[in-house]
Design a protein around this motif. Sequence first.
Motif, short mmCIF file in Angstrom:
data_model
loop_
_atom_site.label_atom_id
_atom_site.label_comp_id
_atom_site.label_asym_id
_atom_site.label_seq_id
_atom_site.Cartn_x
_atom_site.Cartn_y
_atom_site.Cartn_z
N LEU A 13 35.80 44.17 33.21
CA LEU A 13 37.13 43.99 33.81
C LEU A 13 37.15 42.79 34.74
CD1 LEU A 13 38.23 47.66 34.64
CD2 LEU A 13 39.05 46.21 32.77
N ARG A 14 36.08 42.60 35.52
CA ARG A 14 36.02 41.41 36.40
C ARG A 14 36.03 40.13 35.57
NH1 ARG A 14 32.26 44.77 39.06
NH2 ARG A 14 30.49 43.66 38.12
N GLU A 15 35.32 40.14 34.44
CA GLU A 15 35.30 38.96 33.58
C GLU A 15 36.69 38.67 33.01
OE1 GLU A 15 32.26 39.91 30.75
OE2 GLU A 15 30.63 39.60 32.17
N TRP A 16 37.50 39.70 32.87
CA TRP A 16 38.88 39.52 32.42
C TRP A 16 39.79 39.08 33.55
CZ3 TRP A 16 41.48 39.11 27.99
CH2 TRP A 16 40.86 39.53 26.80
N GLY A 17 39.27 39.00 34.76
CA GLY A 17 40.08 38.60 35.90
C GLY A 17 40.86 39.73 36.53
N VAL A 18 40.53 40.98 36.20
CA VAL A 18 41.22 42.13 36.78
C VAL A 18 40.79 42.29 38.23
CG1 VAL A 18 41.50 44.64 36.67
CG2 VAL A 18 41.44 43.28 34.55
N GLU A 19 41.75 42.32 39.15
CA GLU A 19 41.45 42.41 40.57
C GLU A 19 41.65 43.80 41.15
OE1 GLU A 19 43.78 39.39 42.44
OE2 GLU A 19 42.52 37.76 41.69
N GLN A 20 42.44 44.64 40.47
CA GLN A 20 42.63 46.00 40.97
C GLN A 20 42.91 46.95 39.81
OE1 GLN A 20 44.98 43.60 42.70
NE2 GLN A 20 45.84 43.57 40.64
N VAL A 21 42.49 48.20 40.03
CA VAL A 21 42.74 49.28 39.08
C VAL A 21 43.52 50.35 39.84
CG1 VAL A 21 41.71 51.05 37.62
CG2 VAL A 21 40.63 48.79 37.80
N PHE A 22 44.72 50.67 39.37
CA PHE A 22 45.55 51.68 40.02
C PHE A 22 45.13 53.04 39.48
CE2 PHE A 22 47.91 47.71 39.80
CZ PHE A 22 48.24 47.52 41.14
N ALA A 23 44.70 53.94 40.37
CA ALA A 23 43.98 55.10 39.87
C ALA A 23 44.04 56.28 40.83
CB ALA A 23 42.51 54.72 39.63
N TYR A 24 43.53 57.41 40.33
CA TYR A 24 43.29 58.58 41.15
C TYR A 24 42.00 59.20 40.63
CZ TYR A 24 44.52 62.27 44.39
OH TYR A 24 44.53 63.12 45.47
#
Length: 595
Positions: A13-24
Amino acid sequence: MAETVGDYLLRRLREWGVEQVFAYPGDGINGIVASFEKAGNQPRFVQARHEEMAAFEAVGYAKFSGQVGICMATSGPGAIHLLNGLYDAKLDHVPVVAIVGQTARSAMGGSYQQEVDLQALYKDVASEYLVEVNVAEQLPNALDRAIRTALAKRAPTALIVPADLQETRYTPPEHEFKHVPSSAPGWPHPVTIPPEDELARAADLLNAGDKVAILVGQGARNAAAEVRELAERTGAGVAKALLGKDVLPDDLPYVTGSIGLLGTRPSYELMRDCDTLLIVGSNFPYSQFLPEFGTARAVQIDIDGSMIGMRYPTEVNLIGEAQGTLRALLPMITRKDDRSWRETIEKNVTNWWDTVEQQAMLDANPVNPMRIVHELSKRIPEDAIITADSGSSTNWYARNLKIRGRMRGSLSGTLATMGPGVPYAIGAKFAHPDRPVIALEGDGAMQMNGLAELITIARYRELWSDQRLIVCVFHNNDLNQVTWELRAMGGSPKFVESQSLPDISYADFAHTLGFQAITVDTPDQLAPAWDRAFSVNRPTVLDVRCDPEVPPIPPHATFEQMKSAAQAVLKGDPNAWHLMAQGLKTKAEELLPSR
């Protein structure tokens, strides 16, 4: 320490540039949660108050960033709770990836705790791509394909990862039989342009028209300059589907505003009287608000061939990306010298905005809800982002808010679900932490979801350089949109037991969280309240007590709708005389000559 499947998932996910995951969190994703801790919370685990809110936040982030939104939930109930937000993404064509846990592989099929058939459950909502990862070697291709498919199809996709697999050692796919590799993260944006002969047919049709109308949706957002040039050459007016409200600014004299049940009179007149229609990037479903069949020749531009030619009998269908297609089309369009059609449109638009202002300034008990958005519209910064919830307040967002500058706005357009206004605003803040965000909320939606997500705002506000996230509550103690639908569509009076809401102070709750909390009880307090909200760099809740009997009458209300509303009054609707008085005053401002 060996890298686990959970560790690799976050690394990818970091390699995809994802900075946050909205989750519970939940024990079905414990292995991934542990990986967040090992990774120094990169990407950031953004904890919503409920999984449905996490999904809405991912949708809001994707809508306002243009990037994929990621949400995550545990197995069983957590995965179930994501569904409403994922359907919102599906129906509004938004790229979202859901990562959900599942019971351990050794327990599958054993009626184990929280074991739900997620493949069956997600089969429809994630119909573009749904996969359960059962061995580590599957993961790179499965995750990459989920993200690429979400972006390519503008749709939600889902990845199911069993709980025990998350904690096992990660081993990559090898160059051998029945192993599937993947490639480095990245997704080039395609530019599809129709063939020249089809463009020429479309140009001939548009050039032949005397009264051209353009309808734009969210698919035209990257082609605003081209739409403006086309409108200038053809003398067209431009109406906007609700999801395309922010495509063009409302200070352009030929932009007629929203279309449909929540639309404006100039948009209604534009569609009624045109002889030529161009639809760009819109799947607006209500054909009764388009020209009568047979009265207008039509062209449609859409990147998705499966959605083209569905809403109106179009003669020419151009399958292509809006900006590239319009750029190729424009050299074939000749400028119309006769500007009488354009002059009529501009006169109608000017008169409409005068009417809207007059309606907003009418007295009500205690505050006219139209005036809430009217006063906002005069003060809102030109880089603001606006989210709207589903309810009667959506009418005023659609009709009264003037889009200017770089403003963006969105809502649950097709699913029209209650509750996404505040979580959308949170997603918008993570997409643009340096821009002010305003959520327009009915008190029903606020009680359903918004109050809890104020806690999420309080938790993450320090991450945003501009902390102005303003939640404006239309406080009328009524589930107002449905109340009016009962009256106008069914001829039924308001049923108090289903429609009335408990009366609470939204400002008092916000105050406990450290927000700026402002209560508005009179019309003269409204403008200063908006000024205070924009002047302070912290979250604000505006708790505005407004009149539930100000009718959201469409400017093209049918006789049957008005007859049904009158029947509801005669059947004993509460506050009947006040309801009739407000309705007559509001409609009179529209029908009387502009002052």
